[in-house]
Design an enzyme around this catalytic site. Structure first.
Site, PDB file in Angstrom:
ATOM      1  N   ASP A   5     -10.882  -5.789 -23.071  1.00  0.00           N
ATOM      2  CA  ASP A   5     -12.219  -5.396 -23.517  1.00  0.00           C
ATOM      3  C   ASP A   5     -12.465  -3.901 -23.303  1.00  0.00           C
ATOM      4  O   ASP A   5     -13.078  -3.233 -24.138  1.00  0.00           O
ATOM      5  CB  ASP A   5     -13.265  -6.221 -22.773  1.00  0.00           C
ATOM      6  CG  ASP A   5     -14.685  -5.846 -23.159  1.00  0.00           C
ATOM      7  OD1 ASP A   5     -14.952  -5.705 -24.364  1.00  0.00           O
ATOM      8  OD2 ASP A   5     -15.523  -5.685 -22.259  1.00  0.00           O
ATOM      9  N   MET A   6     -11.970  -3.374 -22.209  1.00  0.00           N
ATOM     10  CA  MET A   6     -12.237  -1.971 -21.889  1.00  0.00           C
ATOM     11  C   MET A   6     -11.460  -1.001 -22.771  1.00  0.00           C
ATOM     12  O   MET A   6     -11.893   0.130 -22.995  1.00  0.00           O
ATOM     13  CB  MET A   6     -11.935  -1.714 -20.411  1.00  0.00           C
ATOM     14  CG  MET A   6     -12.862  -2.473 -19.472  1.00  0.00           C
ATOM     15  SD  MET A   6     -12.567  -2.103 -17.737  1.00  0.00           S
ATOM     16  CE  MET A   6     -13.268  -0.459 -17.621  1.00  0.00           C
TER      17      MET A   6
END
Length: 244
Positions: free
Chosen positions: A220-221
């Site tokens: 996600d990051m």
């Protein structure tokens, strides 16, 4: 940091994720529910009004979701697949990936699927460890801070917090965790190892869950760097996740 999406328009966001696993039952109800609450467990996701469904076919577990919102839903459905397979008793998961994600002005059509729920069966020792590997395009980015923070440090924290929370999603008793540790290695891929010791019941599902959450947090990051020119993730996926 949770990215500011306040100036983005609401459009229809759709995604479908899948993974391979050998399970005797498919806890699709848990998977669909988990996708709708993924933002409570993956630290940088935005809460959104997701509609999700799940099904199994030919040894694969699928979750798809749609929302009329300002941000994508691919991480939510990935989380749904992870939780659904753990709720189905999986001890080995392969090729957890986003099959497709779409953004459009008209709502996509998704089939109504009857989901089923089955209680999780816990078997094993009071000590459990798990291993996970994720293929990424930009491995160097994982090693340094990005807009949302440092991927490795955030993943370690998310894994530790979620080691105690899987029972919220699956139901049943929660292991009394006495010890938890995680190791994240970046060589030719992102590798995660988790270790959990509990006082009362086996924490094997929690070992898998915390490792999976760590990998999804990293994904996600760095996802903005992993997408291709069409906004897809053809080369980013969790290749394996299993108990040691």
């Amino acid at each position: 940091m949770i990215v500011d999406i306040s100036k983005k328009p609401d459009v229809f966001r759709y995604a479908r994720a899948s993974a391979n696993a050998d399970v005797k039952k498919c806890n699709t109800a848990v998977a669909a529910k988990a996708a709708t609450v993924a933002s409570r467990y993956l630290p940088f996701l935005h809460p959104l009004p997701l509609s999700a469904t799940a099904w199994c076919k030919d040894g694969k577990f699928y979750v798809e979701g749609i929302a009329h919102w300002q941000t994508g839903v691919e991480m939510d459905v990935l989380f749904g697949v992870l939780v659904g397979l753990l709720g189905s008793g999986a001890v080995k998961i392969e090729n957890l990936r986003v099959e497709i994600k779409q953004k459009q002005t008209t709502p996509p059509i998704i089939e109504n699927v009857n989901t089923s729920e089955a209680p999780i069966t816990r078997e094993g020792d009071l000590v459990a460890s798990a291993y996970g590997r994720m293929k990424v395009v930009n491995l160097d980015i994982v090693k340094n801070p990005v807009e949302k923070g440092h991927p490795i440090y955030a993943a370690q924290t998310a894994a530790a917090l979620n080691a105690k929370r899987l029972c919220e999603l699956l139901g049943g008793p929660c292991p009394s965790v006495q010890h938890f540790k995680i190791e994240i290695i970046t060589s030719d891929s992102v590798e995660v190892r988790t270790f959990i010791k509990a006082r009362d019941i086996t924490p094997a599902p929690e070992a898998l869950f915390s490792a999976g959450v760590a990998l999804l947090t990293i994904w996600d990051m760095i996802k903005k760097y992993e997408k291709d020119e069409n906004g897809q993730y053809p080369y980013t996926y969790i290749s394996e996740l299993h108990l040691d």
